[in-house]
Design a protein around this motif. Structure first.
Motif, PDB file in Angstrom:
ATOM      1  N   GLY A  36       9.004   9.586  -3.179  1.00 46.06           N
ATOM      2  CA  GLY A  36      10.161   9.853  -2.323  1.00 46.06           C
ATOM      3  C   GLY A  36       9.770  10.208  -0.906  1.00 46.06           C
ATOM      4  N   TRP A  37       8.681  10.935  -0.741  1.00 43.91           N
ATOM      5  CA  TRP A  37       8.232  11.369   0.584  1.00 43.91           C
ATOM      6  C   TRP A  37       7.736  10.191   1.419  1.00 43.91           C
ATOM      7  CZ3 TRP A  37       9.246  16.385   1.691  1.00 43.91           C
ATOM      8  CH2 TRP A  37       9.499  17.228   0.598  1.00 43.91           C
ATOM      9  N   GLU A  38       7.296   9.148   0.761  1.00 40.84           N
ATOM     10  CA  GLU A  38       6.853   7.950   1.468  1.00 40.84           C
ATOM     11  C   GLU A  38       8.017   6.986   1.691  1.00 40.84           C
ATOM     12  OE1 GLU A  38       4.067   5.799   3.540  1.00 40.84           O
ATOM     13  OE2 GLU A  38       3.805   7.783   2.621  1.00 40.84           O
ATOM     14  N   LEU A  39       8.961   6.976   0.765  1.00 43.64           N
ATOM     15  CA  LEU A  39      10.100   6.070   0.843  1.00 43.64           C
ATOM     16  C   LEU A  39      10.923   6.309   2.108  1.00 43.64           C
ATOM     17  CD1 LEU A  39      11.501   3.927  -1.104  1.00 43.64           C
ATOM     18  CD2 LEU A  39      13.054   5.783  -1.689  1.00 43.64           C
ATOM     19  N   VAL A  40      11.071   7.579   2.491  1.00 47.26           N
ATOM     20  CA  VAL A  40      11.911   7.912   3.654  1.00 47.26           C
ATOM     21  C   VAL A  40      11.344   7.371   4.957  1.00 47.26           C
ATOM     22  CG1 VAL A  40      12.845   9.972   2.551  1.00 47.26           C
ATOM     23  CG2 VAL A  40      10.749  10.155   3.919  1.00 47.26           C
ATOM     24  N   LYS A  41      10.097   6.946   4.954  1.00 45.27           N
ATOM     25  CA  LYS A  41       9.484   6.377   6.163  1.00 45.27           C
ATOM     26  C   LYS A  41       9.851   4.909   6.339  1.00 45.27           C
ATOM     27  CE  LYS A  41       5.422   9.372   5.558  1.00 45.27           C
ATOM     28  NZ  LYS A  41       3.946   9.402   5.315  1.00 45.27           N
ATOM     29  N   HIS A  42      10.400   4.291   5.314  1.00 39.94           N
ATOM     30  CA  HIS A  42      10.633   2.849   5.340  1.00 39.94           C
ATOM     31  C   HIS A  42      12.096   2.455   5.141  1.00 39.94           C
ATOM     32  CE1 HIS A  42       6.266   2.094   5.087  1.00 39.94           C
ATOM     33  NE2 HIS A  42       6.247   3.127   4.248  1.00 39.94           N
ATOM     34  N   VAL A  43      12.918   3.381   4.670  1.00 44.82           N
ATOM     35  CA  VAL A  43      14.326   3.067   4.408  1.00 44.82           C
ATOM     36  C   VAL A  43      15.200   3.944   5.316  1.00 44.82           C
ATOM     37  CG1 VAL A  43      16.159   3.048   2.670  1.00 44.82           C
ATOM     38  CG2 VAL A  43      13.806   2.497   2.009  1.00 44.82           C
ATOM     39  N   PRO A  44      16.180   3.351   6.008  1.00 51.17           N
ATOM     40  CA  PRO A  44      17.094   4.169   6.825  1.00 51.17           C
ATOM     41  C   PRO A  44      17.723   5.276   5.990  1.00 51.17           C
ATOM     42  CG  PRO A  44      17.445   1.822   7.247  1.00 51.17           C
ATOM     43  CD  PRO A  44      16.492   1.912   6.092  1.00 51.17           C
ATOM     44  N   HIS A  45      17.789   6.461   6.572  1.00 53.62           N
ATOM     45  CA  HIS A  45      18.221   7.622   5.790  1.00 53.62           C
ATOM     46  C   HIS A  45      19.669   7.528   5.337  1.00 53.62           C
ATOM     47  CE1 HIS A  45      14.768  10.398   7.352  1.00 53.62           C
ATOM     48  NE2 HIS A  45      14.347   9.269   6.807  1.00 53.62           N
TER      49      HIS A  45
END
Length: 354
Positions: A36-45
């Motif tokens: 999850g901590w890495e996902l937020v870097k690639h998907v618009p919040h």
């Protein structure tokens, strides 16, 4: 993980577009503990929403202890759960913590990370619900609408129906779970000695009728997959069964790595039975343990768990598993080879006489 997340997102986006869907729901418990901590870097919040599912923390910890998922104490827990001493830990259990305290630490650590995630990314929608509230249709419909989704009428057919009860494990015996070491500690054995002990106990267990007559079970893992391994866990976890084995071999088994190793050892030995040809998916979790030093041989599932699960990679995984399985079912038995030799000799004789 940093390299894998973008690739996984491509696969997921392609799957969504192909299915004509706009939402991907993932109930994976590893979100807040890793990706999850890495996902937020690639998907618009504004395209991410997180459900905080809460349960009484003491009951949660006892639930983990009941199914022997104690952080750091066996191979399965090390693969799937947080462990004391990891670099990213926000908290640590007290020194000398018992098994229940380790489970409670794990529950608390998970929610500490969850609250940190909420503070760090306030623009990501989060919704809180308790486990008991999931039994109430109106609450579940509210959760859907909080996420901007309109629930289908068929939702009422699912609400309140318990899944994944892990019925192969008996009710928690807290006194037994928290007992001190009684006999030899298997963790102190060398790799070769551990393998010898595992095989010796496995051989003994196969002399017991209740083990030899083990039937497959579908309550070991989510999804109801019928597994011979599930039946083995159910047999070995019967109250008092492994206590007698511990006394016979003067070694602790329950809540140790040897416990998981014996499940694999017995399941492998039981493949001589008639049920084995109908249970190919045991191969996902099982390989020949005979040449594997240590208490708990590795699982084939680990070979695929760290790859990008594209459709083709999953196909290759199942082809590989079923291929090895068919070799084991069809080729390994001596009767198969004798029958094949007889067919070849008959064909040779037929063409020779022509």
């Amino acid at each position: 993980m940093q390299e894998m997340i973008p690739k996984k997102l491509e696969v997921m986006q392609e799957a969504l577009e192909k299915a004509g869907k706009r939402v991907l729901f993932d109930s994976n418990h590893c979100f807040i503990k890793g990706f999850g901590w890495e996902l937020v870097k690639h998907v618009p919040h504004d395209q991410i929403a997180v459900l905080f599912l809460r349960r009484d923390p003491d009951a949660n910890a006892k639930g983990l202890l009941r199914i022997h998922d104690v952080p750091g104490l066996n191979a399965l827990a090390r693969d799937w759960y947080l462990q004391p001493g990891q670099v990213e830990n926000r908290t640590e259990p007290r020194e000398g913590a018992n098994k229940l305290e380790l489970c409670r630490w794990y529950v608390d650590e998970t929610f500490v990370r969850g609250e940190e995630f909420r503070r760090k990314y306030p623009d990501i929608l989060t919704v809180d619900v308790t486990l008991n509230e999931l039994n109430d249709l109106a609450t579940v419909e509210r959760v859907f609408r909080d996420f901007g989704l309109e629930p289908l009428r068929t939702l009422s057919e699912a609400v309140g129906k318990r899944q994944n009860a892990r019925g192969v494990y008996p009710p928690l015996d807290l006194e037994l779970a928290l007992r001190p070491v009684r006999f030899r500690d298997p963790a102190e054995l060398s790799g070769e000695e551990a393998m010898r002990v595992r095989q010796e106990i496995g051989e003994y267990l196969m002399t017991l009728p209740e083990v030899r007559h083990t039937q497959p079970d579908n309550t070991l893992i989510p999804g109801g997959m019928m597994l011979l391994m599930g039946g083995v866990v159910k047999t070995l976890m019967k109250p008092g069964f492994l206590l007698r084995v511990e006394e016979k071999f003067n070694i602790d088994i329950l809540y140790t790595e040897l416990e998981g190793g014996l499940v694999k050892e017995v399941t492998w030995r039981l493949r001589e039975g008639l049920a084995w040809p109908f249970l190919p998916f045991d191969r996902i979790f099982l390989t020949d343990p005979s040449g594997s030093p240590g208490l708990d041989p590795p699982s084939p599932l680990g070979d695929y768990g760290c790859s990008v699960n594209t459709q083709w990679s999953m196909v290759r995984m199942f082809i590989s598993i079923i291929g090895y399985y068919l070799m084991d079912v069809l080729w390994r038995p001596r009767s198969t080879r004798i029958a094949l030799l007889a067919v070849l000799l008959a064909l040779a004789a037929y063409f020779f006489l022509l």
